[in-house]
Each structure stands twice: as C-alpha cells, then as structure tokens.
Design a protein around this motif. Sequence first.
Motif, short mmCIF file in Angstrom:
data_model
loop_
_atom_site.label_atom_id
_atom_site.label_comp_id
_atom_site.label_asym_id
_atom_site.label_seq_id
_atom_site.Cartn_x
_atom_site.Cartn_y
_atom_site.Cartn_z
N MET A 5 1.00 -0.82 0.44
CA MET A 5 0.35 0.00 -0.08
C MET A 5 1.09 1.43 -0.30
O MET A 5 1.97 1.69 0.63
CB MET A 5 -0.91 0.19 1.85
CG MET A 5 -1.86 1.01 1.54
SD MET A 5 -2.63 1.49 3.10
CE MET A 5 -3.93 0.01 2.22
N ILE A 6 0.65 2.40 -0.88
CA ILE A 6 1.12 3.23 -0.94
C ILE A 6 0.83 4.72 -0.06
O ILE A 6 0.03 4.73 -0.47
CB ILE A 6 1.53 4.45 -2.47
CG1 ILE A 6 2.20 2.49 -3.55
CG2 ILE A 6 1.92 5.32 -2.79
CD1 ILE A 6 2.92 2.98 -4.98
N HIS A 7 1.18 5.58 0.29
CA HIS A 7 0.31 6.52 1.46
C HIS A 7 0.86 8.01 1.09
O HIS A 7 2.42 7.73 0.68
CB HIS A 7 0.97 5.90 3.06
CG HIS A 7 0.44 4.82 3.56
ND1 HIS A 7 -0.41 4.05 3.70
CD2 HIS A 7 1.34 3.77 4.00
CE1 HIS A 7 -1.01 3.13 4.46
NE2 HIS A 7 0.46 2.84 4.49
N HIS A 8 0.75 8.86 0.71
CA HIS A 8 0.16 9.41 0.33
C HIS A 8 -0.16 10.76 1.20
O HIS A 8 -1.61 10.26 1.74
CB HIS A 8 -0.15 10.43 -1.10
CG HIS A 8 0.86 9.52 -1.68
ND1 HIS A 8 1.37 9.67 -2.41
CD2 HIS A 8 -0.10 8.57 -2.49
CE1 HIS A 8 1.21 8.57 -3.49
NE2 HIS A 8 0.55 7.88 -3.70
N ALA A 9 0.27 11.89 1.79
CA ALA A 9 -0.34 13.40 2.72
C ALA A 9 -0.02 14.31 1.68
O ALA A 9 1.25 14.83 1.30
CB ALA A 9 0.65 13.18 3.64
N ALA A 10 -1.07 15.19 2.12
CA ALA A 10 -0.49 16.38 1.46
C ALA A 10 0.14 17.27 2.36
O ALA A 10 0.29 16.97 3.06
CB ALA A 10 -2.42 17.02 1.85
N ALA A 11 0.32 19.04 1.71
CA ALA A 11 1.45 19.63 2.69
C ALA A 11 0.40 20.14 3.34
O ALA A 11 1.43 20.14 4.26
CB ALA A 11 1.36 20.39 0.89
N SER A 12 -0.87 20.73 3.50
CA SER A 12 -1.63 20.46 5.02
C SER A 12 -0.89 19.55 5.85
O SER A 12 -1.44 20.45 6.69
CB SER A 12 -2.98 21.12 4.77
OG SER A 12 -3.41 19.83 3.91
N PHE A 13 -1.49 18.35 5.20
CA PHE A 13 -0.95 17.62 6.58
C PHE A 13 0.81 17.76 7.23
O PHE A 13 0.32 17.64 7.94
CB PHE A 13 -1.20 16.06 6.10
CG PHE A 13 -0.60 14.95 6.95
CD1 PHE A 13 -1.11 14.16 8.16
CD2 PHE A 13 0.62 13.91 6.66
CE1 PHE A 13 -1.02 13.82 8.83
CE2 PHE A 13 1.54 13.16 8.01
CZ PHE A 13 0.45 13.55 8.93
N TRP A 14 1.83 17.58 6.65
CA TRP A 14 2.60 18.05 7.09
C TRP A 14 3.03 19.09 7.76
O TRP A 14 3.81 19.58 8.96
CB TRP A 14 4.10 17.82 6.14
CG TRP A 14 3.79 16.72 5.61
CD1 TRP A 14 3.04 15.80 4.10
CD2 TRP A 14 4.31 15.54 5.86
NE1 TRP A 14 3.99 14.68 4.16
CE2 TRP A 14 4.55 14.67 5.39
CE3 TRP A 14 5.32 14.97 7.21
CZ2 TRP A 14 4.37 13.03 5.47
CZ3 TRP A 14 5.17 13.54 7.88
CH2 TRP A 14 4.59 12.81 7.28
#
Length: 56
Positions: free
Chosen positions: A1-10
């Motif tokens: 599974m590939i996980h992505h996070a938005a800039a707002s998350f970081w």
Amino acid sequence: MIHHAAASFWKAYNALPAPVRSQADKKFALLKADPDRPSLRFKPIGRFWSARIGLR
C-alpha cells in the motif's frame, strides 16, 4: 500500500507537540506493517482515510 500526505498534513504534523508526533510515528509504523490492524481504527472519510493515534 502506498501512503500519501498533503502539504497541509505536514504543516499540521510539524505543529504537533513532540510526544504526539512520536505517537503518530509509531502508529504509522504499525500501519505500514499491518494496514488491517484493528487498534488503528483505520476508516474512510470521504475520499481520504483516517487512523486513530491516541485516545482522543
């Protein structure tokens, strides 16, 4: 599974207190090891997914 996070998350993640970031890092390690782990309470919210980090 590939996980992505938005800039707002970081941005939000970096604003967390160090102990909470540490908890989040541990839970992410669990997620990578076993995405179906019940203790994460991983669930869809709209087009995104949510995982529980702590008690609240």
